[in-house]
Each structure stands twice: as C-alpha cells, then as structure tokens.
Design an enzyme around this catalytic site. Structure first.
Site, mmCIF file in Angstrom:
data_model
loop_
_atom_site.group_PDB
_atom_site.id
_atom_site.type_symbol
_atom_site.label_atom_id
_atom_site.label_comp_id
_atom_site.label_asym_id
_atom_site.label_seq_id
_atom_site.Cartn_x
_atom_site.Cartn_y
_atom_site.Cartn_z
ATOM 1 N N CYS A 1 0.827 -1.204 0.000
ATOM 2 C CA CYS A 1 0.000 0.000 0.000
ATOM 3 C C CYS A 1 0.865 1.259 0.000
ATOM 4 C CB CYS A 1 -0.985 -0.051 1.169
ATOM 5 S SG CYS A 1 -2.340 1.138 1.078
ATOM 6 N N ALA A 2 0.759 2.085 1.004
ATOM 7 C CA ALA A 2 1.553 3.309 1.073
ATOM 8 C C ALA A 2 2.995 3.051 1.499
ATOM 9 C CB ALA A 2 0.904 4.288 2.058
#
Length: 187
Positions: free
Chosen positions: A105-106
């Site tokens: 994800c991030a």
C-alpha cells in the site's frame, strides 16, 4: 523455523496486518507483531484495536537476531512507521543483510525510500503514493504484487492475499504455499 516481524502503528490498514500474520502462522512461520509506538495496542485505520506481541523498543532490547522477513503494512499509519527512526533502521538492516523486505500500500512509497530497499528494484504501491518515493520510480502499476530479489511489494488492501501468499511461498516453498492456497492447511 522461519521468523517474521510485522510492524503495526496507529492508523495501520487492518487487512494488511491480519492477512500476512494469518497466512504466515498457517505456514508455521513464527510471527512477532511489533508496535512502533510506546503502546502494544494500536487503533488501526478503521477503528479496530490490534494488540502487538511487543513494542519495537522491547523487541530491539531483547537482542534477537534478524528475522527472515519484515512486513510493513500501509494505511494512514504508514507515516507513523516512516517517522519511527528505529523502524526505518530495522528495515535498512534487513535489506542490507539480504533478508526479505515486504511492504504494501503506502509503505513502499513512504517507508522504503528511507531504507534504500528500492534501489535498482521493480516495485509497486498504492496509486499516488509513489510520488513520495523521490528518485525511486515505481515500475509496476497494475500488478497485485511485485517480487524482485529480496523485496516484495503490494499494491493495496485489495491485494493483501496475493501479497501475503507470495511471502509464504518465498519463506516456506511451493508445497506449503499450495496447501494453504487449497485451504488444506489450517493452524
């Protein structure tokens, strides 16, 4: 027995923590859930309380040797992990030792650029988070996960299963991977 550390922080995306922990434990990998905050309990991205096995401070003071893998989840809590110097240093050590570095994800765009783990490797992350990676250009946009050398990166919450299963396959081999994928290996 293979060992893995999974980081958590306030704001961590729940599915990106629970999915790798679940699959790795099914594969008989010894997983230590480590909070990068002062408390063992964090409030994840959607209000779920998650209890870590220990804080990063207590993990590091225990003097354990480096595990076989580290998993860095995403979500809003990624900034908390990126702001934790000890967590960044731990991931850097893992990468330099050739251990498996996994981020989803991030986290690939926010945490890994601080560690050098992206250098010369293909990777992916949540759309838009690559802008924070500076010189490290995201090379794969539409893939659920990218595995390059000792680095496994995942795109986001919807790809948590594929990302986690690639970690299982890498640490434990194709036979255990297949048993878990077929649902025949329960903890």
């Amino acid at each position: 027995m293979k060992k893995a550390v999974v980081f958590i922080a306030d704001g961590t995306e729940e599915i990106e923590v629970i999915t790798p922990v679940d699959y790795l434990r099914r594969a008989a990998v010894q997983v230590t859930l480590v909070s990068v905050s002062q408390s063992r309990t964090v409030t994840a991205a959607h209000g779920v309380s998650i209890n870590a096995d220990m804080t990063l401070e207590s993990y590091l003071s225990a003097g354990e040797e480096l595990p076989d893998a580290v998993v860095v989840p995403g979500g809003a809590g990624t900034k908390n992990i990126a702001d934790c110097r000890a967590a960044v240093d731990f991931v850097t050590q893992m990468d330099k030792a050739g251990k498996l570095v996994c981020a989803i994800c991030a986290a690939p765009g926010l945490v890994l650029p601080l560690t050098g783990a992206l250098k010369g490797k293909a990777w992916t992350c949540y759309p838009g988070c690559e802008e924070k990676a500076g010189e490290f250009v995201k090379t794969r946009r539409d893939e659920a996960f990218v595995h390059d050398a000792n680095l496994i990166t995942g795109r986001g919450p919807g790809t948590a299963e594929q990302f986690s299963m690639e970690i299982v396959r890498t640490l434990t081999g194709d036979a255990i991977f297949t048993k878990i994928k077929e649902g025949s290996m329960q903890r």
